[in-house]
Write a protein that holds these residues in place. Structure first.
Motif, PDB file in Angstrom:
ATOM      1  N   ASP A  99       0.796  -1.225   0.000  1.00 34.71           N
ATOM      2  CA  ASP A  99       0.000   0.000   0.000  1.00 34.71           C
ATOM      3  C   ASP A  99       0.828   1.274   0.000  1.00 34.71           C
ATOM      4  OD1 ASP A  99       0.778  -0.701   2.535  1.00 34.71           O
ATOM      5  OD2 ASP A  99      -1.215  -0.719   3.401  1.00 34.71           O
ATOM      6  N   TYR A 149      -6.847   0.093   0.030  1.00 35.69           N
ATOM      7  CA  TYR A 149      -6.338   1.260   0.748  1.00 35.69           C
ATOM      8  C   TYR A 149      -4.874   1.465   0.385  1.00 35.69           C
ATOM      9  CZ  TYR A 149      -5.359   4.371   4.749  1.00 35.69           C
ATOM     10  OH  TYR A 149      -5.014   5.431   5.549  1.00 35.69           O
ATOM     11  N   SER A 164     -10.047   9.232   5.936  1.00 35.44           N
ATOM     12  CA  SER A 164      -8.848   8.773   5.234  1.00 35.44           C
ATOM     13  C   SER A 164      -7.806   8.144   6.141  1.00 35.44           C
ATOM     14  CB  SER A 164      -8.206   9.946   4.481  1.00 35.44           C
ATOM     15  OG  SER A 164      -7.717  10.925   5.380  1.00 35.44           O
ATOM     16  N   ASP A 180      -5.581   5.901   8.783  1.00 37.32           N
ATOM     17  CA  ASP A 180      -5.438   4.497   9.135  1.00 37.32           C
ATOM     18  C   ASP A 180      -5.342   4.328  10.650  1.00 37.32           C
ATOM     19  OD1 ASP A 180      -2.895   5.689   9.302  1.00 37.32           O
ATOM     20  OD2 ASP A 180      -1.894   3.759   9.048  1.00 37.32           O
ATOM     21  N   PRO A 228     -10.808  10.833   1.473  1.00 35.58           N
ATOM     22  CA  PRO A 228     -10.482   9.428   1.199  1.00 35.58           C
ATOM     23  C   PRO A 228     -10.463   9.094  -0.288  1.00 35.58           C
ATOM     24  CG  PRO A 228     -12.750   9.624   1.920  1.00 35.58           C
ATOM     25  CD  PRO A 228     -12.143  10.988   2.082  1.00 35.58           C
ATOM     26  N   GLN A 236     -15.033  -3.284   6.538  1.00 38.80           N
ATOM     27  CA  GLN A 236     -13.785  -3.006   5.844  1.00 38.80           C
ATOM     28  C   GLN A 236     -12.785  -4.108   6.189  1.00 38.80           C
ATOM     29  OE1 GLN A 236     -13.351  -0.369   3.787  1.00 38.80           O
ATOM     30  NE2 GLN A 236     -15.466   0.222   4.148  1.00 38.80           N
ATOM     31  N   ARG A 289     -10.069   0.644   9.761  1.00 41.59           N
ATOM     32  CA  ARG A 289     -10.431   1.968   9.271  1.00 41.59           C
ATOM     33  C   ARG A 289     -11.940   2.150   9.419  1.00 41.59           C
ATOM     34  NH1 ARG A 289      -7.058  -0.450   5.665  1.00 41.59           N
ATOM     35  NH2 ARG A 289      -8.801  -1.058   4.347  1.00 41.59           N
ATOM     36  N   ARG A 331      -9.592   3.543  -1.210  1.00 39.45           N
ATOM     37  CA  ARG A 331      -9.402   4.663  -0.294  1.00 39.45           C
ATOM     38  C   ARG A 331      -7.927   5.074  -0.273  1.00 39.45           C
ATOM     39  NH1 ARG A 331     -11.750   4.540   5.804  1.00 39.45           N
ATOM     40  NH2 ARG A 331     -12.829   2.788   4.839  1.00 39.45           N
TER      41      ARG A 331
END
Length: 641
Positions: free
Chosen positions: A212, A220, A381, A383, A411, A455, A478, A487
């Motif tokens: 990520d 994400y 947005s 984490d 996000p 999620q 999240r 996101r």
């Protein structure tokens, strides 16, 4: 009582097992097993270890050639795009002629992690000395992987920083035990991040080694930033890495109880040949590096600069008798204090340490205070919703006492340096306002159902904000949103002072960075670089990409009383139960009378902005409640957040 006794007995048994260490003889034998299993380096008849020519690598030679001791010269390149950061790293690894030093907080075993391991081992095979230093809490997650790497290849060495309980990996019960017995040491983490090639070209910034950070996650991804620097400052980077590598806290995995025990029991396992989850995109990255077109474009974009410094903490920060201030924190604060006109600050986690609060308060009290613009995450947005809750608690202080102009990242930003195609996700069409409203209604109706808004749970390894990384599942998830999509969360840590000095590093400008984590930052004293970095941050705070935080309108009755009660509640060390916050989120509404954005302190602000609520885009439900709970009761967590 019987249950309590059984629990105590279990805890004592766990303590005995977890704290068992290898004897000196066992450590010697396990190390010998690992060393004897290593494949020899194939080497190369060429002096450059058969390195691949690279225009990025050549920046180092050009910088050194034009430098003198009195007048150093450098090249600096901002790496905003995740794919560029990935390509640059792979290219530099392939171009190494003698040495690669890699230091990181997270090194995962996903596609990105496997790709980097393959490249590093390939470099070692052709004769390059490769050293990899990873923090314990986020080291490669399988004991067998660590055991295999301990004996994989001559020229490849791996060390683990600050292994609590003498182990490479901690299970959840072992983490609880470590928290009970060794809380301070458990929180002392190596957050520094560096890739240094041939002591000439380095990359530092926010990115770890995980999908990520390179636009490879289908749910994400982080909007992050690194800087590549070439030239004499690499010597400072090399010295800092060496200090960590030589420190007693940096331990070869063969010396640790779990990995060493695996080696003693059954020798060095084969390195698992796990298939890539998306082999085509991995192959495409390799082809892109070989083609060289994008690499050449990156090298051509590097800016020639003069004064560059690497300010970084040393492992001595973690010594019990250390009383010296942390270099990264103190020097960054000194830079901010030097501001005359503007401070542009970007941090994913807006939780300020007490010294930082004192500094910004003093800046605000100057006769002509500099403008302070802050780019950070929204609840939608982030984490780390726990961290956001503390930021939410102190919005009044940030706006009123410090004069911050806060912009919270969306996000689904419309214009961010993210390659959505690289994620491999199937992207839904952008919904209309009416469709968004309908989606919220459906989610509200389904809240007690089968989890329509669930999620993916981010495993502890994936969560960089480590103070509560092993907390219960809800702390690491999240927040659910009102619509689907890939996101984006802000992770860049950068600073621009008066558009004359630019900083890219690892420091979140937070209490953890001051007290617990080791941090590093590249400081470039050059107006052209500073302007380029400022332009990058201003892109992140543009209306398409961020909401603006501003004070709510005064209530029609008893506004002074309401403000006083809210302020008193905020100052309480534990309880903060006042239900109305000082500020909320606003969206810019352009028009003939509003051709450009305004400061939230401009008297015309509310003519051009409309309020969108405290938590825009969030599916208001349990997470909203938890956010308010942590706002009310979470102040005690601030020192470790």
């Amino acid at each position: 009582m019987n249950r309590m006794l059984r629990a105590l007995a279990l805890l004592l048994a766990l303590s005995a097992v977890a704290c068992t260490t290898l004897s000196p003889a066992q450590r010697t034998r396990s190390q010998a097993i690992a060393l004897s299993a290593r494949a020899p380096q194939a080497g190369c008849e060429r002096a450059d270890a058969c390195a691949r020519p690279s225009p990025l690598h050549q920046l180092g030679a050009r910088a050194f050639a034009s430098s003198t001791p009195a007048a150093p010269r450098h090249y600096a390149l901002i790496l905003d795009h995740g794919q560029d950061a990935l390509l640059a790293r792979i290219d530099l690894i392939r171009s190494a002629t003698s040495s690669i030093d890699l230091q990181t907080y997270i090194f995962d075993e996903d596609d990105a992690g496997h790709l980097f391991l393959d490249e590093l081992l390939a470099a070692a095979r052709r004769g390059v000395r490769v050293r990899v230093l990873v923090d314990q809490l986020s080291a490669l997650k399988r004991v067998d992987t660590l055991a295999a790497l301990a004996g994989a290849q001559a020229g490849f060495d791996l060390r683990i920083y600050n292994p609590v309980l003498g182990r490479a990996r901690l299970s959840y019960p072992q983490y609880l035990l470590a928290a009970a017995c060794c809380w301070r040491r458990l929180n002392q983490r190596m957050h520094s991040k560096l890739l240094l090639v041939d002591g000439a070209v380095g990359i530092s910034g926010g990115r770890n080694y995980q999908d990520d950070y390179y636009d490879w996650d289908d749910q994400y991804n982080f909007r992050d930033r690194d800087v590549l620097v070439a030239g004499p400052v690499a010597r400072e980077m090399a010295a800092n890495f060496q200090a960590f590598w030589d420190d007693r806290r940096s331990v070869p995995p063969s010396q640790l109880r779990d990995v060493g025990g695996r080696l003693l029991a059954s020798g060095v396992p084969a390195l698992a040949d796990a298939p890539f989850e998306h082999p085509r995109r991995v192959a495409q990255v390799s082809r892109d590096v070989d083609a060289g077109t994008r690499i050449a474009a990156l090298a051509a974009a590097a800016l020639p600069v003069a004064a560059v410094a690497y300010i970084a903490d040393l492992p001595q920060k973690h010594r019990a008798d250390n009383e010296r201030p942390a270099p990264a924190s103190t020097e960054l604060r000194a830079l901010i204090e030097s501001a005359h006109d503007e401070v542009l600050l970007q941090t994913p986690y807006l939780v300020l340490s007490r010294p930082a609060q004192d500094m910004f308060r003093a800046l605000r009290q100057r006769p002509q205070p500099p403008r302070v613009i802050v780019s950070t995450n929204s609840l939608a947005s982030t984490d780390s919703f726990i961290t956001y809750a503390l930021s939410y608690k102190y919005k009044r202080r940030y706006l009123r006492d410090f004069g911050f102009e806060i912009h919270e990242f969306k996000p689904f930003p419309a214009d961010a340096p993210i390659d959505l195609a690289a994620t491999g996700a199937t992207l839904p069409p952008v919904p209309s306002d009416e469709e968004l409203a309908q989606a919220r209604e459906r989610l509200l109706a389904a809240r007690n159902g089968s989890g329509a808004h669930a999620q993916r749970y981010r495993r502890p390894l994936q969560a960089e904000y480590a103070a509560l990384r092993y907390a219960r599942r809800s702390a690491n998830e999240r927040v659910p949103l009102a619509r689907a999509g890939v996101r984006i969360g802000l992770h860049a840590k950068s600073l621009v002072v008066d558009e004359r000095v630019g900083v890219v590093g690892t420091h979140n400008f937070d209490p953890r960075g001051d007290r617990y984590n080791t941090e590093g930052a590249v400081v470039v004293d050059d107006p052209a670089f500073a302007r380029a970095l400022a332009e990058s941050i201003r892109r992140d705070i543009a209306p398409d990409n961020a909401w603006t935080i501003a004070r709510r309108p005064d209530p029609p009755l008893f506004s002074g009383l309401e403000y006083t009660l809210a302020k008193v509640s905020e100052r309480m060390p534990i309880f903060d139960l006042w239900p109305v916050r000082y500020a909320t989120s606003y969206e810019f509404v352009p028009g003939p009378q509003c051709p450009r954005t305004l400061s939230p302190f401009d008297p015309r602000f509310r003519d051009c902005y409309r309020p969108v609520g405290d938590f825009p885009e969030v599916d208001l439900g349990l997470k909203s409640l938890l956010t308010r709970i942590f706002t009310a009761f979470g102040a005690g967590l601030a020192p470790i957040l």
